[in-house]
Scaffold this motif. Structure first.
Motif, PDB file in Angstrom:
ATOM      1  N   ASN A 173       0.711  -1.097   0.181  1.00 39.54           N
ATOM      2  CA  ASN A 173      -0.046  -0.001  -0.093  1.00 39.54           C
ATOM      3  C   ASN A 173       0.927   1.256  -0.004  1.00 39.54           C
ATOM      4  N   SER A 174       2.183   1.040  -0.418  1.00 42.10           N
ATOM      5  CA  SER A 174       3.020   2.244  -0.285  1.00 42.10           C
ATOM      6  C   SER A 174       2.986   3.136  -1.493  1.00 42.10           C
ATOM      7  N   GLN A 175       2.393   4.390  -1.307  1.00 42.01           N
ATOM      8  CA  GLN A 175       2.537   5.320  -2.449  1.00 42.01           C
ATOM      9  C   GLN A 175       3.733   5.504  -3.157  1.00 42.01           C
ATOM     10  N   LEU A 176       4.840   5.744  -2.099  1.00 38.64           N
ATOM     11  CA  LEU A 176       6.200   6.351  -2.351  1.00 38.64           C
ATOM     12  C   LEU A 176       6.501   5.347  -3.276  1.00 38.64           C
ATOM     13  N   LEU A 177       6.709   3.983  -2.993  1.00 35.75           N
ATOM     14  CA  LEU A 177       7.397   2.803  -3.553  1.00 35.75           C
ATOM     15  C   LEU A 177       6.741   2.613  -4.986  1.00 35.75           C
ATOM     16  N   TYR A 178       5.389   2.848  -4.831  1.00 27.51           N
ATOM     17  CA  TYR A 178       4.695   2.627  -6.391  1.00 27.51           C
ATOM     18  C   TYR A 178       5.045   3.653  -7.423  1.00 27.51           C
ATOM     19  N   MET A 179       5.395   5.040  -6.823  1.00 27.10           N
ATOM     20  CA  MET A 179       5.704   5.993  -7.683  1.00 27.10           C
ATOM     21  C   MET A 179       7.382   5.751  -8.139  1.00 27.10           C
ATOM     22  N   ASP A 180       7.928   5.358  -7.059  1.00 26.34           N
ATOM     23  CA  ASP A 180       9.318   5.204  -7.543  1.00 26.34           C
ATOM     24  C   ASP A 180       9.447   4.030  -8.773  1.00 26.34           C
ATOM     25  N   ALA A 181       8.660   2.936  -8.424  1.00 27.51           N
ATOM     26  CA  ALA A 181       8.626   1.846  -9.581  1.00 27.51           C
ATOM     27  C   ALA A 181       8.338   2.445 -10.711  1.00 27.51           C
ATOM     28  N   PHE A 182       6.981   3.175 -10.736  1.00 26.53           N
ATOM     29  CA  PHE A 182       6.341   3.522 -11.935  1.00 26.53           C
ATOM     30  C   PHE A 182       7.424   4.580 -12.720  1.00 26.53           C
ATOM     31  N   ARG A 183       8.054   5.393 -12.065  1.00 27.55           N
ATOM     32  CA  ARG A 183       8.887   6.383 -12.455  1.00 27.55           C
ATOM     33  C   ARG A 183      10.140   5.410 -13.130  1.00 27.55           C
ATOM     34  N   LEU A 184      10.607   4.417 -12.608  1.00 21.67           N
ATOM     35  CA  LEU A 184      11.727   3.826 -12.982  1.00 21.67           C
ATOM     36  C   LEU A 184      11.409   3.197 -14.527  1.00 21.67           C
ATOM     37  N   GLU A 185      10.132   2.350 -14.274  1.00 21.61           N
ATOM     38  CA  GLU A 185       9.815   1.714 -15.641  1.00 21.61           C
ATOM     39  C   GLU A 185       9.699   2.848 -16.862  1.00 21.61           C
ATOM     40  N   LEU A 186       9.079   3.890 -16.690  1.00 19.03           N
ATOM     41  CA  LEU A 186       8.911   4.964 -17.641  1.00 19.03           C
ATOM     42  C   LEU A 186      10.194   5.243 -18.303  1.00 19.03           C
ATOM     43  N   ASP A 187      10.985   5.871 -17.124  1.00 22.04           N
ATOM     44  CA  ASP A 187      12.420   6.280 -17.799  1.00 22.04           C
ATOM     45  C   ASP A 187      13.019   5.195 -18.281  1.00 22.04           C
ATOM     46  N   ASP A 188      12.893   3.969 -18.089  1.00 21.22           N
ATOM     47  CA  ASP A 188      13.576   2.774 -18.848  1.00 21.22           C
ATOM     48  C   ASP A 188      12.985   2.794 -20.198  1.00 21.22           C
ATOM     49  N   GLN A 226      -1.452  -1.035 -12.579  1.00 21.00           N
ATOM     50  CA  GLN A 226      -2.443  -1.717 -12.253  1.00 21.00           C
ATOM     51  C   GLN A 226      -2.273  -2.402 -10.816  1.00 21.00           C
ATOM     52  N   GLN A 227      -1.098  -2.603 -10.374  1.00 18.11           N
ATOM     53  CA  GLN A 227      -1.130  -3.003  -9.009  1.00 18.11           C
ATOM     54  C   GLN A 227      -1.492  -2.165  -7.898  1.00 18.11           C
ATOM     55  N   ALA A 228      -0.729  -1.007  -8.441  1.00 20.18           N
ATOM     56  CA  ALA A 228      -1.091   0.177  -7.534  1.00 20.18           C
ATOM     57  C   ALA A 228      -2.444   0.612  -7.293  1.00 20.18           C
ATOM     58  N   SER A 229      -3.155   0.729  -8.438  1.00 20.54           N
ATOM     59  CA  SER A 229      -4.795   0.855  -8.404  1.00 20.54           C
ATOM     60  C   SER A 229      -5.505  -0.092  -7.780  1.00 20.54           C
ATOM     61  N   GLU A 253      -0.754   5.685 -25.261  1.00 20.75           N
ATOM     62  CA  GLU A 253      -1.557   4.400 -24.854  1.00 20.75           C
ATOM     63  C   GLU A 253      -1.731   4.179 -23.463  1.00 20.75           C
ATOM     64  N   LEU A 254      -0.753   4.440 -22.821  1.00 15.95           N
ATOM     65  CA  LEU A 254      -0.795   4.204 -21.352  1.00 15.95           C
ATOM     66  C   LEU A 254      -1.585   5.426 -20.423  1.00 15.95           C
ATOM     67  N   GLN A 255      -1.427   6.538 -21.117  1.00 15.25           N
ATOM     68  CA  GLN A 255      -2.169   7.582 -20.355  1.00 15.25           C
ATOM     69  C   GLN A 255      -3.712   7.513 -20.829  1.00 15.25           C
ATOM     70  N   MET A 256      -4.082   6.883 -21.986  1.00 15.16           N
ATOM     71  CA  MET A 256      -5.453   6.399 -22.276  1.00 15.16           C
ATOM     72  C   MET A 256      -6.049   5.353 -21.272  1.00 15.16           C
ATOM     73  N   LYS A 257      -5.184   4.425 -21.046  1.00 18.61           N
ATOM     74  CA  LYS A 257      -5.606   3.373 -20.196  1.00 18.61           C
ATOM     75  C   LYS A 257      -5.810   3.706 -18.960  1.00 18.61           C
ATOM     76  N   ILE A 258      -5.066   4.938 -18.415  1.00 14.96           N
ATOM     77  CA  ILE A 258      -5.381   5.361 -17.028  1.00 14.96           C
ATOM     78  C   ILE A 258      -6.310   6.206 -16.956  1.00 14.96           C
ATOM     79  N   VAL A 259      -6.585   7.040 -17.938  1.00 19.73           N
ATOM     80  CA  VAL A 259      -7.844   7.968 -18.066  1.00 19.73           C
ATOM     81  C   VAL A 259      -8.875   7.141 -18.068  1.00 19.73           C
TER      82      VAL A 259
END
Length: 614
Positions: A173-188, A226-229, A253-259
């Motif tokens: 349930n950690s927002q901090l870790l999900y945000m870090d992981a999400f940024r990492l994958e997007l940057d990669d 998906q896991q975060a949501s 495409e990812l933006q559209m999925k989230i919206v």
């Protein structure tokens, strides 16, 4: 304890001698440093340990190390770095380790990691991170710190990713870790996309999956989302993820999925609709949520007017689902931001804002601050009699809609007073005071100031009306009334009014203080009249307020009979609550000392002046 301290102090002697030998410090400075180090050693060796002692010792050693580096640079001394600088850095490291072992405070871990980075103890960092994660695996911030180190300092994305995944298994349930992981994958994903842009495998790497219609190489970020949501049902956090996605290229495409998920799961959230509307305003790719959809030109760049129009339509759709005050406020705030730029489409923007303000008013969902903005917008125009009448009617409707809003009553009364409708404003005050009670005080002060600026004879009537309006309003108006009488009609009129008002409840200490200040401002001070407010103040407030006794004694010392101060002191000790007597006596002693010092200073000044003349 003394043996341990003595041993550690002996161990520091060689480095202190080296400092003196190479002339980093002189003998007196070395003696001072040795004394200070010994004091700190005794503190950290006490039976009861305190984190503050370790922190102060570490801070001192770091300042010492910084001073050594500064003097080396200034005097060009490069000798014995390993014997001095490294030894101090190693001492700081050991102090951190001891403090961490004893207190297990997360701030000590983070400070130690920062220190190791500054002095290039990289091997210590890896070991410290491992220990920190073992001991504090229940703290998501530790996993965040470890992953940032691996990513930013070691440039190891795989290790950083693994740490974040391990952290998320423990803290789903950690927002901090999900945000870090999400940024990492997007940057990669973005870096991989750039590397493969001109290769033969570009088409394969950016192929579209039939299942989710998004590039395969961005699926990791989508899985994290998906896991975060699934675990975090917070629209603010989902919006943060979407905002991060918008900062990266080729993520449409990812933006559209989230919206799409936001529209499905958070239909009743005003912040969701606000985000969707802002995306329309920014011209970002969007789902067709309008029915019927707006047809636009096939041009690549949608015009500003079209974007504002679609944004406005989204808010209108939102109000059908969430017709709340918060939704209306977000809508209006967006239009206010749009209206800040009046260089393009000024009339279109103002018309849109005015229409929405009218709708919110009719729906009775308009906050008072927006009423004020609307009124100021209307009042900025030159108005004929008919427009003024409509504005007065609108102001009346606004206060009827939100009768407890001081802001709206202030706006309405201010407009009436400044526009020449004084009689209408005066007639409103009783009704307004009945509704607002003591909160109407600033509105009464506004009326009095208005009358004073006009130099009108109705100022006294305004004061009298305020004194009769509400007891708590009268309490604050009394000092102002007495001061106004003294300034305009003389001290005798002020005394007469004071005698009438001073004993009318609720009692006002400020009223007595104001009368004292007016009396001592007179060319010839009347002790009889000046003592009366002091006497009344001590009688009414002397049990729980020691300041009234102090003020009375100061008055006698300065303007009256110093002998009376002793009698006042005795009365105060008998009258004051027992809890205040001791502090009152202390204040009295200090006052006497200050008075004696001032007296001696005057004598010395006089003697100096006399000696100069001689």
């Amino acid at each position: 304890m003394a043996e341990f301290v003595a041993k550690r102090c002996e161990d520091m002697i060689p480095q202190l001698e080296q400092m003196e030998r190479i002339k980093l410090f002189d003998k007196n400075e070395i003696r001072t440093i040795a004394k200070k180090l010994k004091e700190f050693e005794y503190k950290i060796e006490r039976h009861t340990k305190y984190k503050k002692d370790f922190e102060e010792y570490i801070h001192y050693q770091m300042k010492l190390l910084a001073l050594i580096k500064q003097r080396r640079h200034k005097y060009g001394i490069l000798k014995k770095k390993s014997d001095i600088d490294f030894a101090i850095a190693n001492k700081i490291s050991n102090l951190y380790k001891s403090a961490i072992f004893k207190f297990q405070d997360i701030t000590l871990w983070t400070d130690y990691l920062k220190f190791c980075k500054d002095v290039h103890f990289r091997s210590n960092i890896s070991r410290t991170l491992g220990k920190m994660l073992k001991i504090h695996e229940d703290n998501p911030k530790c996993w965040h710190i470890a992953s940032r180190w691996e990513l930013e300092e070691n440039n190891d994305k795989d290790n950083a990713r693994q740490m974040l995944l391990n952290g998320l298994r423990i803290h789903p349930n950690s927002q901090l870790l999900y945000m870090d992981a999400f940024r990492l994958e997007l940057d990669d994903y973005v870096s991989v996309s750039k590397d493969t842009e001109n290769t033969e495998n570009q088409e394969d790497n950016l192929s579209i999956s039939e299942e989710n219609e998004m590039p395969l190489s961005s699926k990791k970020a989508y899985v994290i989302y998906q896991q975060a949501s699934e675990y975090i049902h917070d629209i603010k956090f989902i919006i943060k993820l979407l905002t991060v996605t918008e900062e990266h290229d080729n993520t449409e495409e990812l933006q559209m999925k989230i919206v799409s998920d936001m529209l499905r799961d958070y239909t009743l959230e005003p912040l969701m609709w606000n985000k969707v509307a802002h995306r329309q305003l920014e011209g970002l790719i969007q789902l067709d949520i309008l029915d019927p959809p707006i047809e636009l030109n096939n041009s690549e760049q949608i015009s500003l007017k079209d974007r504002i129009t679609i944004c406005n339509d989204v808010y209108q759709v939102a109000l059908k689902h969430v017709p709340t005050e918060e939704m209306w406020s977000l809508y209006i705030e967006c239009l206010l931001d749009i209206n800040k730029d009046q260089e393009s489409l000024p009339n279109f923007k103002k018309k849109l804002l005015k229409a929405v303000l009218t709708q919110a008013h009719q729906a009775k969902k308009l906050k008072d601050k927006y009423y004020s903005y609307w009124i100021n917008m209307l009042g900025a125009k030159a108005m004929d009699e008919d427009m003024q009448q409509r504005l007065r009617q609108f102001l009346c409707e606004a206060t009827d809609t939100m009768p407890n809003s001081v802001i709206l009553w202030h706006t309405r009364l201010k407009y009436l007073l400044l526009s020449g409708y004084e009689k209408e404003a005066v007639a409103i005050y009783p009704k307004m005071t009945k509704i607002l009670g003591e909160k109407a005080l600033p509105l009464w002060k506004m009326r009095i100031l208005h009358e004073q600026r006009k130099n009108s004879e109705t100022t006294n009537e305004a004061f009298q009306a305020a004194l009769q309006a509400h007891p708590l309003i009268a309490k604050d108006i009394k000092p102002d009334y007495i001061e106004w009488l003294a300034a305009t009609k003389g001290i005798h009129a002020a005394r007469t009014a004071y005698n009438d008002l001073c004993l009318q409840p609720p009692f006002s200490l400020e009223c007595h203080k104001k009368m004292v200040s007016l009396e001592v401002m007179q060319p010839d001070i009347s002790l009889k009249h000046a003592r009366r407010p002091h006497e009344l103040a001590t009688h009414l407030f002397g049990k729980n307020d020691k300041s009234v006794w102090m003020d009375y004694m100061k008055f006698e010392f300065k303007h009256g009979d110093p002998l009376k101060a002793g009698h006042i002191h005795n009365r105060a000790v008998k009258t004051l609550d027992n809890s205040l007597v001791a502090s009152f006596i202390e204040d009295f002693v200090l006052m006497k000392m200050e008075g004696q010092f001032a007296k001696n200073s005057r004598i010395m000044d006089a003697l100096t002046e006399l000696s100069d003349k001689v």
